[in-house]
Design a protein around this motif. Structure first.
Motif, PDB file in Angstrom:
ATOM      1  N   PHE A  16       0.838  -1.209   0.000  1.00  0.00           N
ATOM      2  CA  PHE A  16       0.000   0.000   0.000  1.00  0.00           C
ATOM      3  C   PHE A  16       0.871   1.256   0.000  1.00  0.00           C
ATOM      4  O   PHE A  16       0.609   2.221  -0.711  1.00  0.00           O
ATOM      5  CB  PHE A  16      -0.941   0.008   1.209  1.00  0.00           C
ATOM      6  CG  PHE A  16      -1.734  -1.262   1.306  1.00  0.00           C
ATOM      7  CD1 PHE A  16      -2.628  -1.613   0.311  1.00  0.00           C
ATOM      8  CD2 PHE A  16      -1.574  -2.120   2.383  1.00  0.00           C
ATOM      9  CE1 PHE A  16      -3.345  -2.805   0.387  1.00  0.00           C
ATOM     10  CE2 PHE A  16      -2.290  -3.302   2.470  1.00  0.00           C
ATOM     11  CZ  PHE A  16      -3.172  -3.645   1.466  1.00  0.00           C
ATOM     12  N   GLN A  33      -4.062   1.998  -2.773  1.00  0.00           N
ATOM     13  CA  GLN A  33      -4.368   1.906  -1.340  1.00  0.00           C
ATOM     14  C   GLN A  33      -5.824   2.298  -1.102  1.00  0.00           C
ATOM     15  O   GLN A  33      -6.329   3.231  -1.718  1.00  0.00           O
ATOM     16  CB  GLN A  33      -3.441   2.866  -0.588  1.00  0.00           C
ATOM     17  CG  GLN A  33      -3.467   2.721   0.912  1.00  0.00           C
ATOM     18  CD  GLN A  33      -2.497   3.696   1.568  1.00  0.00           C
ATOM     19  OE1 GLN A  33      -2.204   4.757   1.016  1.00  0.00           O
ATOM     20  NE2 GLN A  33      -2.019   3.340   2.748  1.00  0.00           N
ATOM     21  N   GLY A  34      -6.487   1.578  -0.209  1.00  0.00           N
ATOM     22  CA  GLY A  34      -7.911   1.812  -0.001  1.00  0.00           C
ATOM     23  C   GLY A  34      -8.210   2.971   0.929  1.00  0.00           C
ATOM     24  O   GLY A  34      -8.112   2.834   2.145  1.00  0.00           O
ATOM     25  N   PHE A 121      -5.212 -10.058   3.607  1.00  0.00           N
ATOM     26  CA  PHE A 121      -4.726  -8.725   3.969  1.00  0.00           C
ATOM     27  C   PHE A 121      -3.336  -8.882   4.580  1.00  0.00           C
ATOM     28  O   PHE A 121      -3.076  -9.825   5.320  1.00  0.00           O
ATOM     29  CB  PHE A 121      -5.704  -8.048   4.939  1.00  0.00           C
ATOM     30  CG  PHE A 121      -5.333  -6.621   5.210  1.00  0.00           C
ATOM     31  CD1 PHE A 121      -5.255  -5.703   4.173  1.00  0.00           C
ATOM     32  CD2 PHE A 121      -5.032  -6.208   6.490  1.00  0.00           C
ATOM     33  CE1 PHE A 121      -4.885  -4.379   4.415  1.00  0.00           C
ATOM     34  CE2 PHE A 121      -4.669  -4.890   6.741  1.00  0.00           C
ATOM     35  CZ  PHE A 121      -4.597  -3.984   5.708  1.00  0.00           C
ATOM     36  N   ASN A 170     -11.083  -8.218   1.933  1.00  0.00           N
ATOM     37  CA  ASN A 170     -10.077  -7.426   1.245  1.00  0.00           C
ATOM     38  C   ASN A 170      -8.927  -8.371   0.914  1.00  0.00           C
ATOM     39  O   ASN A 170      -8.379  -8.970   1.828  1.00  0.00           O
ATOM     40  CB  ASN A 170      -9.600  -6.312   2.197  1.00  0.00           C
ATOM     41  CG  ASN A 170      -8.500  -5.459   1.602  1.00  0.00           C
ATOM     42  OD1 ASN A 170      -8.181  -5.559   0.430  1.00  0.00           O
ATOM     43  ND2 ASN A 170      -7.906  -4.619   2.429  1.00  0.00           N
ATOM     44  N   TYR A 201     -15.079  -4.067   7.019  1.00  0.00           N
ATOM     45  CA  TYR A 201     -15.975  -3.584   5.944  1.00  0.00           C
ATOM     46  C   TYR A 201     -17.421  -4.006   6.195  1.00  0.00           C
ATOM     47  O   TYR A 201     -18.213  -4.129   5.252  1.00  0.00           O
ATOM     48  CB  TYR A 201     -15.482  -4.099   4.578  1.00  0.00           C
ATOM     49  CG  TYR A 201     -14.106  -3.573   4.228  1.00  0.00           C
ATOM     50  CD1 TYR A 201     -13.930  -2.271   3.765  1.00  0.00           C
ATOM     51  CD2 TYR A 201     -12.962  -4.344   4.430  1.00  0.00           C
ATOM     52  CE1 TYR A 201     -12.672  -1.766   3.499  1.00  0.00           C
ATOM     53  CE2 TYR A 201     -11.696  -3.850   4.159  1.00  0.00           C
ATOM     54  CZ  TYR A 201     -11.565  -2.562   3.696  1.00  0.00           C
ATOM     55  OH  TYR A 201     -10.307  -2.050   3.430  1.00  0.00           O
ATOM     56  N   LYS A 232     -13.179   3.160   7.770  1.00  0.00           N
ATOM     57  CA  LYS A 232     -13.891   2.825   6.538  1.00  0.00           C
ATOM     58  C   LYS A 232     -15.288   3.442   6.527  1.00  0.00           C
ATOM     59  O   LYS A 232     -15.636   4.173   5.602  1.00  0.00           O
ATOM     60  CB  LYS A 232     -13.982   1.307   6.354  1.00  0.00           C
ATOM     61  CG  LYS A 232     -12.745   0.687   5.768  1.00  0.00           C
ATOM     62  CD  LYS A 232     -11.668   0.533   6.796  1.00  0.00           C
ATOM     63  CE  LYS A 232     -10.388  -0.022   6.185  1.00  0.00           C
ATOM     64  NZ  LYS A 232      -9.282   0.101   7.135  1.00  0.00           N
ATOM     65  N   PHE A 316     -13.541  -2.496  -2.872  1.00  0.00           N
ATOM     66  CA  PHE A 316     -12.556  -2.917  -3.864  1.00  0.00           C
ATOM     67  C   PHE A 316     -13.211  -3.657  -5.021  1.00  0.00           C
ATOM     68  O   PHE A 316     -14.186  -4.379  -4.842  1.00  0.00           O
ATOM     69  CB  PHE A 316     -11.507  -3.821  -3.213  1.00  0.00           C
ATOM     70  CG  PHE A 316     -10.807  -3.147  -2.077  1.00  0.00           C
ATOM     71  CD1 PHE A 316     -10.025  -2.025  -2.304  1.00  0.00           C
ATOM     72  CD2 PHE A 316     -10.951  -3.600  -0.774  1.00  0.00           C
ATOM     73  CE1 PHE A 316      -9.391  -1.363  -1.246  1.00  0.00           C
ATOM     74  CE2 PHE A 316     -10.323  -2.945   0.285  1.00  0.00           C
ATOM     75  CZ  PHE A 316      -9.542  -1.833   0.047  1.00  0.00           C
ATOM     76  N   ARG A 361      -6.397  -5.102  -8.114  1.00  0.00           N
ATOM     77  CA  ARG A 361      -7.418  -4.546  -7.225  1.00  0.00           C
ATOM     78  C   ARG A 361      -7.480  -3.028  -7.385  1.00  0.00           C
ATOM     79  O   ARG A 361      -6.463  -2.352  -7.280  1.00  0.00           O
ATOM     80  CB  ARG A 361      -7.076  -4.876  -5.771  1.00  0.00           C
ATOM     81  CG  ARG A 361      -8.187  -4.545  -4.795  1.00  0.00           C
ATOM     82  CD  ARG A 361      -7.710  -4.501  -3.338  1.00  0.00           C
ATOM     83  NE  ARG A 361      -7.084  -3.226  -3.036  1.00  0.00           N
ATOM     84  CZ  ARG A 361      -6.680  -2.847  -1.822  1.00  0.00           C
ATOM     85  NH1 ARG A 361      -6.810  -3.670  -0.790  1.00  0.00           N
ATOM     86  NH2 ARG A 361      -6.129  -1.665  -1.617  1.00  0.00           N
TER      87      ARG A 361
HETATM   88  N1  GLN Z   1      -6.877  -1.277   4.123  1.00  0.00           N
HETATM   89  C1  GLN Z   1      -6.294  -0.494   3.089  1.00  0.00           C
HETATM   90  C2  GLN Z   1      -6.102  -1.271   1.817  1.00  0.00           C
HETATM   91  O1  GLN Z   1      -6.320  -2.447   1.767  1.00  0.00           O
HETATM   92  C3  GLN Z   1      -4.949   0.094   3.428  1.00  0.00           C
HETATM   93  C4  GLN Z   1      -4.312  -0.367   4.661  1.00  0.00           C
HETATM   94  C5  GLN Z   1      -2.903   0.113   4.789  1.00  0.00           C
HETATM   95  O2  GLN Z   1      -2.425   0.925   4.023  1.00  0.00           O
HETATM   96  N2  GLN Z   1      -2.242  -0.432   5.738  1.00  0.00           N
HETATM   97  O3  GLN Z   1      -5.724  -0.701   0.851  1.00  0.00           O
END
Ligand code: GLN
Length: 381
Positions: A16, A33-34, A121, A170, A201, A232, A316, A361
């Motif tokens: 990320f 990055q989310g 993750f 994720n 989520y 989130k 995502f 993603r």
């Molecule tokens: N949860 C977010 C993602 O999947 C970022 C998490 C992080 O940067 N540590 O992108």
């Protein structure tokens, strides 16, 4: 140099951080990055300001501001029918990642085995390894990434201490279904197996589907750490506030670690969120808010050469690019960012062995104009 034996010899910098830095450097649209590119609610910001002005600026209690724990308990009971005691079963954490690290550190001892599902993750495996545990991973495959429970059964032995679940998931955007819960219950029944359920989520779930929180099922809840996040749902990933819920015997161990890791989490944001949570619209409206973004992004991608994989939850969207090239995903994302100006995450980064199904993603928690711009570029690829 003083010799140091690395706890994580294989680890580099998290994907990320790498992708966001590259997107910034190259001025690309960052769907890697989310995190949202729009702001959190002005009302919530005002509540944080008020909390600061009202003097909530010193240490919060170690387990978190009581008013917030009480609101979380109420919300959990309302949504999932489970009663968590704010006093002994809920702890506020500095985000989901800290909660996950703390739970693993609290109960995993050397040689304990922990089952994870990959793509996973990226913070699960390192936390297990630092605790001396052994990662047992089961690889899931596109397009549906379903858990093969017969394979899970085969991994279980008397060293199995924990199963880590994540729904909505994720990076795959899949969710657990009723059949998964049934299989899981059958597997853990009469076994000393704990569950760590990453549910950050929980509110981002689409098409009217049910979120199968571990809290709903007494047989599962009695052995589960449930991890949730406010970053989130409230579009404030930078605030780093989340929480963990678990039965008192587990929470007691969790807090023994938590108190020496962060002690407590920043006070004014906890005070503000406690107030904000009183209005259930602030989280119940999220599914339709994000579903609209999901649909908009997916529709735009219809005109591209990317194969759009299913998305039932999270923010995502996975795409397979086998029609475009047979490059490795790690190479293709670099070319995509340089040539098309759009940043994504290569899904191989979520597999310990780097398994590459040619899937990327994208995060769609973005303003419409950002999605428009990204789609414009992606349809030319
Ligand atoms: N949860 C977010 C993602 O999947 C970022 C998490 C992080 O940067 N540590 O992108």
């Amino acid at each position: 140099m003083i010799p140091v034996i690395s706890k994580l010899p294989q680890a580099g910098t998290t994907i990320f951080t790498v992708m966001s830095a590259l997107a910034n450097e190259l001025g690309a649209i960052n769907l890697s990055q989310g995190f949202p590119d729009y702001d959190t609610s002005p009302e919530l910001i005002e509540l944080v300001n008020q909390a600061m002005k009202n003097g909530h600026n010193q240490y919060a209690p170690m387990a978190g501001v009581m008013a917030l724990r009480e609101e979380i308990s109420r919300k959990t009971e309302k949504l999932y029918g489970a009663v968590y005691d704010p006093d002994t079963e809920i702890t506020i954490t500095a985000g989901g990642t800290q909660a996950i690290y703390t739970a693993i550190t609290a109960v995993i001892n050397p040689n304990d085995e922990v089952i994870i599902f990959e793509p996973a993750f990226d913070c699960y495996a390192p936390a297990i390894k630092i605790a001396g545990g052994v990662v047992k991973s089961l690889e899931l495959e596109p397009p549906d990434y379903r858990i093969r429970w017969d394979m899970v059964k085969r991994l279980i032995n008397n060293r199995t201490k924990m199963i880590i679940l994540n729904s909505p998931h994720n990076p795959t955007a899949t969710i657990l279904h009723q059949e998964d819960i049934k299989e899981l219950c059958a597997i853990v029944k009469n076994q000393d197996i704990l569950i760590l359920s990453d549910e950050v989520y929980e509110h981002l779930i689409y098409d009217g589907a049910t979120h199968h929180s571990m809290a709903r099922y007494p047989e599962l809840a009695k052995r589960s750490f449930i991890v949730a996040s406010f970053g989130k749902p409230f579009h404030a990933t930078g605030w780093k506030v989340g929480y963990c819920m678990a039965p008192a015997f587990l929470m007691q161990e969790f807090r023994k670690v938590h108190q020496f890791l962060v002690f407590s989490v920043n006070t004014p944001i906890q005070v503000a969120i406690a107030e904000y949570l009183k209005n259930e619209d602030h989280y119940l409206g999220l599914a339709s808010f994000f579903q609209e973004k999901r649909d908009y992004f997916r529709e735009g991608l219809q005109n591209s050469r990317f194969e759009i994989l299913p998305c039932s939850g999270s923010y995502f969207q996975l795409v397979r690019y086998s029609n475009i090239t047979d490059e490795k995903d790690a190479d293709f994302v670099i070319r995509l960012i340089k040539e098309a100006g759009v940043a994504a995450i290569p899904v191989s980064a979520f597999y310990n062995k780097g398994t590459d199904h040619h899937v990327l993603r994208f995060c769609f928690a973005k303003r419409q104009e950002t999605l428009d711009k990204a789609v414009d570029r992606l349809i030319k690829v």
